[in-house]
Design a protein around this motif. Structure first.
Motif, PDB file in Angstrom:
ATOM      1  N   ARG A   1       7.100  -6.335 -13.079  1.00 27.18           N
ATOM      2  CA  ARG A   1       6.042  -5.316 -13.156  1.00 27.18           C
ATOM      3  C   ARG A   1       5.605  -5.054 -11.718  1.00 27.18           C
ATOM      4  N   LEU A   2       6.058  -3.944 -11.149  1.00 24.53           N
ATOM      5  CA  LEU A   2       5.828  -3.624  -9.740  1.00 24.53           C
ATOM      6  C   LEU A   2       4.571  -2.765  -9.615  1.00 24.53           C
ATOM      7  N   LYS A   3       3.553  -3.333  -8.964  1.00 23.66           N
ATOM      8  CA  LYS A   3       2.263  -2.662  -8.859  1.00 23.66           C
ATOM      9  C   LYS A   3       1.944  -2.298  -7.415  1.00 23.66           C
ATOM     10  N   GLY A   4       1.313  -1.149  -7.203  1.00 25.38           N
ATOM     11  CA  GLY A   4       0.890  -0.768  -5.871  1.00 25.38           C
ATOM     12  C   GLY A   4      -0.164  -1.723  -5.344  1.00 25.38           C
ATOM     13  N   GLY A   5      -0.150  -1.971  -4.032  1.00 23.36           N
ATOM     14  CA  GLY A   5      -1.127  -2.877  -3.440  1.00 23.36           C
ATOM     15  C   GLY A   5      -0.912  -4.301  -3.889  1.00 23.36           C
ATOM     16  N   ASP A   6      -1.994  -4.961  -4.301  1.00 26.61           N
ATOM     17  CA  ASP A   6      -1.937  -6.323  -4.827  1.00 26.61           C
ATOM     18  C   ASP A   6      -2.246  -6.279  -6.318  1.00 26.61           C
TER      19      ASP A   6
ATOM     20  N   PRO B   1       0.776  -1.239   0.000  1.00 27.43           N
ATOM     21  CA  PRO B   1       0.000   0.000   0.000  1.00 27.43           C
ATOM     22  C   PRO B   1       0.808   1.290   0.000  1.00 27.43           C
ATOM     23  N   GLY B   2       2.112   1.206   0.207  1.00 25.52           N
ATOM     24  CA  GLY B   2       2.914   2.431   0.213  1.00 25.52           C
ATOM     25  C   GLY B   2       4.236   2.297   0.939  1.00 25.52           C
ATOM     26  N   ALA B   3       4.199   1.805   2.165  1.00 27.27           N
ATOM     27  CA  ALA B   3       5.430   1.634   2.937  1.00 27.27           C
ATOM     28  C   ALA B   3       6.335   0.617   2.254  1.00 27.27           C
ATOM     29  N   GLU B   4       7.611   0.961   2.116  1.00 27.82           N
ATOM     30  CA  GLU B   4       8.510   0.110   1.344  1.00 27.82           C
ATOM     31  C   GLU B   4       8.739  -1.262   1.975  1.00 27.82           C
ATOM     32  N   ASP B   5       8.566  -1.372   3.292  1.00 23.35           N
ATOM     33  CA  ASP B   5       8.846  -2.654   3.949  1.00 23.35           C
ATOM     34  C   ASP B   5       7.617  -3.561   4.021  1.00 23.35           C
TER      35      ASP B   5
ATOM     36  N   LEU C   1       2.834   5.246  -7.537  1.00 21.18           N
ATOM     37  CA  LEU C   1       2.784   5.282  -6.084  1.00 21.18           C
ATOM     38  C   LEU C   1       3.790   4.360  -5.400  1.00 21.18           C
ATOM     39  N   VAL C   2       4.601   3.677  -6.178  1.00 23.98           N
ATOM     40  CA  VAL C   2       5.632   2.826  -5.581  1.00 23.98           C
ATOM     41  C   VAL C   2       6.703   3.694  -4.938  1.00 23.98           C
ATOM     42  N   SER C   3       7.066   3.369  -3.713  1.00 27.22           N
ATOM     43  CA  SER C   3       8.022   4.160  -2.941  1.00 27.22           C
ATOM     44  C   SER C   3       9.387   4.244  -3.633  1.00 27.22           C
ATOM     45  N   PRO C   4       9.973   5.447  -3.734  1.00 33.60           N
ATOM     46  CA  PRO C   4      11.325   5.595  -4.295  1.00 33.60           C
ATOM     47  C   PRO C   4      12.352   4.765  -3.531  1.00 33.60           C
ATOM     48  N   SER C   5      12.175   4.648  -2.218  1.00 35.69           N
ATOM     49  CA  SER C   5      13.131   3.863  -1.434  1.00 35.69           C
ATOM     50  C   SER C   5      13.025   2.377  -1.768  1.00 35.69           C
ATOM     51  N   LEU C   6      11.832   1.929  -2.141  1.00 32.33           N
ATOM     52  CA  LEU C   6      11.693   0.534  -2.575  1.00 32.33           C
ATOM     53  C   LEU C   6      12.361   0.335  -3.928  1.00 32.33           C
ATOM     54  N   LEU C   7      12.189   1.296  -4.816  1.00 30.40           N
ATOM     55  CA  LEU C   7      12.838   1.201  -6.130  1.00 30.40           C
ATOM     56  C   LEU C   7      14.362   1.188  -5.998  1.00 30.40           C
ATOM     57  N   SER C   8      14.877   1.811  -4.963  1.00 26.15           N
ATOM     58  CA  SER C   8      16.327   1.832  -4.762  1.00 26.15           C
ATOM     59  C   SER C   8      16.870   0.447  -4.423  1.00 26.15           C
ATOM     60  N   GLU C   9      15.972  -0.481  -4.070  1.00 28.01           N
ATOM     61  CA  GLU C   9      16.391  -1.852  -3.766  1.00 28.01           C
ATOM     62  C   GLU C   9      16.585  -2.680  -5.031  1.00 28.01           C
ATOM     63  N   ALA C  10      16.159  -2.148  -6.171  1.00 35.83           N
ATOM     64  CA  ALA C  10      16.343  -2.874  -7.430  1.00 35.83           C
ATOM     65  C   ALA C  10      17.828  -3.009  -7.745  1.00 35.83           C
TER      66      ALA C  10
ATOM     67  N   SER D   1      -3.270   7.914   2.227  1.00 31.11           N
ATOM     68  CA  SER D   1      -1.842   7.559   2.265  1.00 31.11           C
ATOM     69  C   SER D   1      -1.568   6.456   3.280  1.00 31.11           C
ATOM     70  N   VAL D   2      -2.350   5.398   3.194  1.00 27.90           N
ATOM     71  CA  VAL D   2      -2.263   4.301   4.156  1.00 27.90           C
ATOM     72  C   VAL D   2      -0.863   3.701   4.209  1.00 27.90           C
ATOM     73  N   SER D   3      -0.383   3.488   5.425  1.00 29.66           N
ATOM     74  CA  SER D   3       0.909   2.872   5.763  1.00 29.66           C
ATOM     75  C   SER D   3       2.100   3.812   5.634  1.00 29.66           C
ATOM     76  N   LEU D   4       1.887   5.023   5.115  1.00 26.22           N
ATOM     77  CA  LEU D   4       2.965   6.001   4.980  1.00 26.22           C
ATOM     78  C   LEU D   4       2.998   6.916   6.205  1.00 26.22           C
ATOM     79  N   PRO D   5       4.105   7.617   6.433  1.00 22.29           N
ATOM     80  CA  PRO D   5       4.173   8.538   7.583  1.00 22.29           C
ATOM     81  C   PRO D   5       3.059   9.581   7.576  1.00 22.29           C
ATOM     82  N   ALA D   6       2.571   9.942   6.395  1.00 20.83           N
ATOM     83  CA  ALA D   6       1.531  10.972   6.281  1.00 20.83           C
ATOM     84  C   ALA D   6       0.123  10.390   6.325  1.00 20.83           C
ATOM     85  N   GLU D   7      -0.030   9.119   6.698  1.00 24.61           N
ATOM     86  CA  GLU D   7      -1.365   8.528   6.675  1.00 24.61           C
ATOM     87  C   GLU D   7      -2.312   9.303   7.594  1.00 24.61           C
TER      88      GLU D   7
END
Length: 260
Positions: free
Chosen positions: A84-89, A11-15, A36-45, A197-203
């Motif tokens: 193919r990285l998709k937000g949510g499921d 849903p948003g949080a990279e972990d 909506l995929v987190s930039p920090s998650l993309l940095s794990e590629a 913004s579920v699961s993010l710091p700004a939720e």
């Protein structure tokens, strides 16, 4: 011929991506990702992976689905592992079927790795069960959002007064479909929670009731994605949110709120 894996990024949080999904992301040669995929998650590629943004945001310019399908097919002919990285499921309002169909028609191997969908992440943040013994025995995932060739509908779902409903991508059209529910006899005091913004710091969570939902303005929210939860199972969470806001008179609490 390459291998293509559709992965739910959560849903948003990279972990909140699954372990399997993260491992495949780190191995991929090419990654197509939602907006909506987190930039920090993309940095794990993988450092050498090609990153391709193909996101869709409501009301904003986005990549047409048929072009995404074409890009995936072409990438599968060029790279060993395409993600193919998709937000949510991927299988919940992710248009996965269209991509899977296009890839299979071109003779490519396709896999799917599930992800945490927004409704479940919101329930976890709220610590509110979406199914509740003696109150709610079912959960409906629905959306008023339709394709350009489809006719908009306010008939989102059927069910009993006690069902829990999660409405995706529905805030901008909330007036018509909420009014339609009320006209069909749905209780105006049915608990509603807007989940941003579920699961993010700004939720952020905003408690309402169904009677006030048609009057709510989308301009009062942030630019983040918003999920709408509806149902008696959310009564306790609504009360707690109101107490946190120190404004319990903002909505009229029905008896089942007080008893929750």
């Amino acid at each position: 011929m390459g291998r293509v894996v559709l992965i739910g990024a959560g849903p948003g949080a990279e972990d909140l991506i699954t372990v399997r999904g993260l491992k495949l992301l780190m191995q991929a040669d090419c990654v197509f990702h939602d907006a909506l995929v987190s930039p920090s998650l993309l940095s794990e590629a993988h450092p050498d992976a090609k990153l391709v943004a193909v996101g869709k945001r409501c009301g904003q310019k986005s990549t047409a689905q048929h072009f995404i399908n074409k890009q995936l097919v072409e990438a599968a002919e060029q790279y060993k592992l395409v993600v193919r990285l998709k937000g949510g499921d991927p299988m919940v309002f992710g248009r996965a079927d269209e991509e899977i169909t296009a890839l299979k028609a071109a003779g490519h191997t396709v896999e799917v790795v599930p992800g945490v969908t927004a409704a479940l992440a919101a329930a976890s943040s709220l610590q509110a069960s979406l199914t509740l013994r003696g109150v709610a025995r079912s959960l409906t995932l629905t959306t008023p959002s339709v394709g350009s060739d489809e006719t908009p509908s306010t008939d989102l779902f059927t069910g009993t007064e006690n069902d829990t409903v999660a409405v995706y991508m529905g805030l901008r059209q909330a007036g018509p479909w909420a009014a339609a529910l009320l006209e069909k006899g749905r209780n105006a005091n049915t608990p509603v929670i807007l989940c941003e913004s579920v699961s993010l710091p700004a939720e952020k969570f905003t408690p309402l009731n169904l009677g006030r939902l048609p009057l709510f303005s989308a301009e009062q929210l942030t630019d983040g994605p918003c999920l709408i939860l509806i149902g008696k199972a959310l009564a306790k969470a609504c009360v707690e949110l109101q107490l946190l806001k120190h404004n319990p008179e903002e909505i009229a609490l029905p008896d089942f709120f007080r008893a929750a």
